[in-house]
Scaffold this motif. Sequence first.
Motif, short mmCIF file in Angstrom:
data_model
loop_
_atom_site.label_atom_id
_atom_site.label_comp_id
_atom_site.label_asym_id
_atom_site.label_seq_id
_atom_site.Cartn_x
_atom_site.Cartn_y
_atom_site.Cartn_z
N GLU A 194 -20.69 54.76 11.95
CA GLU A 194 -20.58 55.71 13.05
C GLU A 194 -19.46 55.31 14.01
O GLU A 194 -18.67 56.15 14.46
N GLY A 195 -19.39 54.02 14.32
CA GLY A 195 -18.37 53.54 15.24
C GLY A 195 -16.98 53.74 14.67
O GLY A 195 -16.04 54.10 15.38
N ARG B 195 -16.08 56.04 12.58
CA ARG B 195 -15.77 57.49 12.68
C ARG B 195 -15.40 57.84 14.12
O ARG B 195 -14.51 58.64 14.38
N ARG B 196 -16.11 57.21 15.05
CA ARG B 196 -15.84 57.47 16.46
C ARG B 196 -14.41 57.06 16.82
O ARG B 196 -13.68 57.79 17.49
N LYS C 27 -11.71 59.44 15.93
CA LYS C 27 -11.60 60.67 16.73
C LYS C 27 -11.00 60.42 18.11
O LYS C 27 -10.81 61.35 18.88
N LYS C 28 -10.74 59.17 18.43
CA LYS C 28 -10.31 58.84 19.80
C LYS C 28 -8.79 58.82 19.94
O LYS C 28 -8.06 58.60 18.97
N LEU D 107 -15.98 52.40 21.93
CA LEU D 107 -17.21 52.30 21.15
C LEU D 107 -18.46 52.37 22.02
O LEU D 107 -19.57 52.50 21.51
#
Lengths: 244, 84
Positions: free
Chosen positions: A17-18, A20-21, A24-25, A201
Amino acid sequence: MTDRYERQRALAQIGEEGQRRLAKKQVAVIGAGGLGSPVLTYLAQAGVGTLRLVEFDTVGITNLNRQFLYTEKDVGRKKSAAAREKLALLNSEILVEVRDAELTKENAEELIGDADVVVSCLDCISARLIVDEVCIRKKIPVVEGGVSGFFGFVLCVGGDGPCLECLGYDAAMDQKEIPVLGAVAGVIGSLQAAECLKILLGAGEPLYGRLLQYDGISGTFDEIEVKKNEACRLHRRAEAGKEK
Amino acid sequence: MNGNREKGMGDMVEVRLFATFREGRGKVCYLDAAKLVKASDVLEVLRIPQEEVAIYLINGRHSSMEDRVLDGDVLAVFPPVGGG
């Protein structure tokens, strides 16, 4: 899955998840010199989806003791173009946007854009104060870092924490040709990159209200609790124009 | 920020020095609070020119040279470190 992020995805603070995060940043890195070199390198390698690099300077031979994004072949080239090339070789999965411009009061807001975090890697205090003001107004966290000789600091600006002007920094303190040991810029830039990734994160405790000071001569770090100055003019101006 | 504490005889002010200010002075100095009135007095004792100071904190907050220094205060003094 075996890929470039395997070793960091294994961290509890990152995981699938991190990762993927991070993809997107968007991070704006202001200055691609001694601090910008490690910051841009580690953010690119960590997989931050979009890096916006703001730099107007050209590569000079005196940059090469610390600015490892560049080689002797780059001398005379625009840093923005040379850095983009190097970062694309490091990680072709991310987007590197370059803004070949000197940050001023007039263009700062446009250059910073909609960044999730700004990393301030400038070599002058007056421009750092502009970045702090725009980012407080836009509620964008800033990771500040500075070096001089064997010394450096890191501080995250945002929330209820102080900015550089709260601490007493003033545009009149600008110095020319500040002596810097490359390895010290590497230490501070690496810490800035780590703080930036933590903020992206939502992990750990970013250095808001805690000034981390590095003394390369004694080989020590000090953490100093620092507080917002209620009379800070920068904060007052920024708060007056804050986006709702 | 200094509260309403009264100055006590023989009590100390802790001055934490950073970067080049440590040269010849060490990392921390303890000064007799009874001999100090305001922030600038501390710099005079330590022979640090005011114009070389970028950050001067008393108990973590920005201080002017005229601010009072009281026993038990923790001061932190930094030169500019603004290179990139």
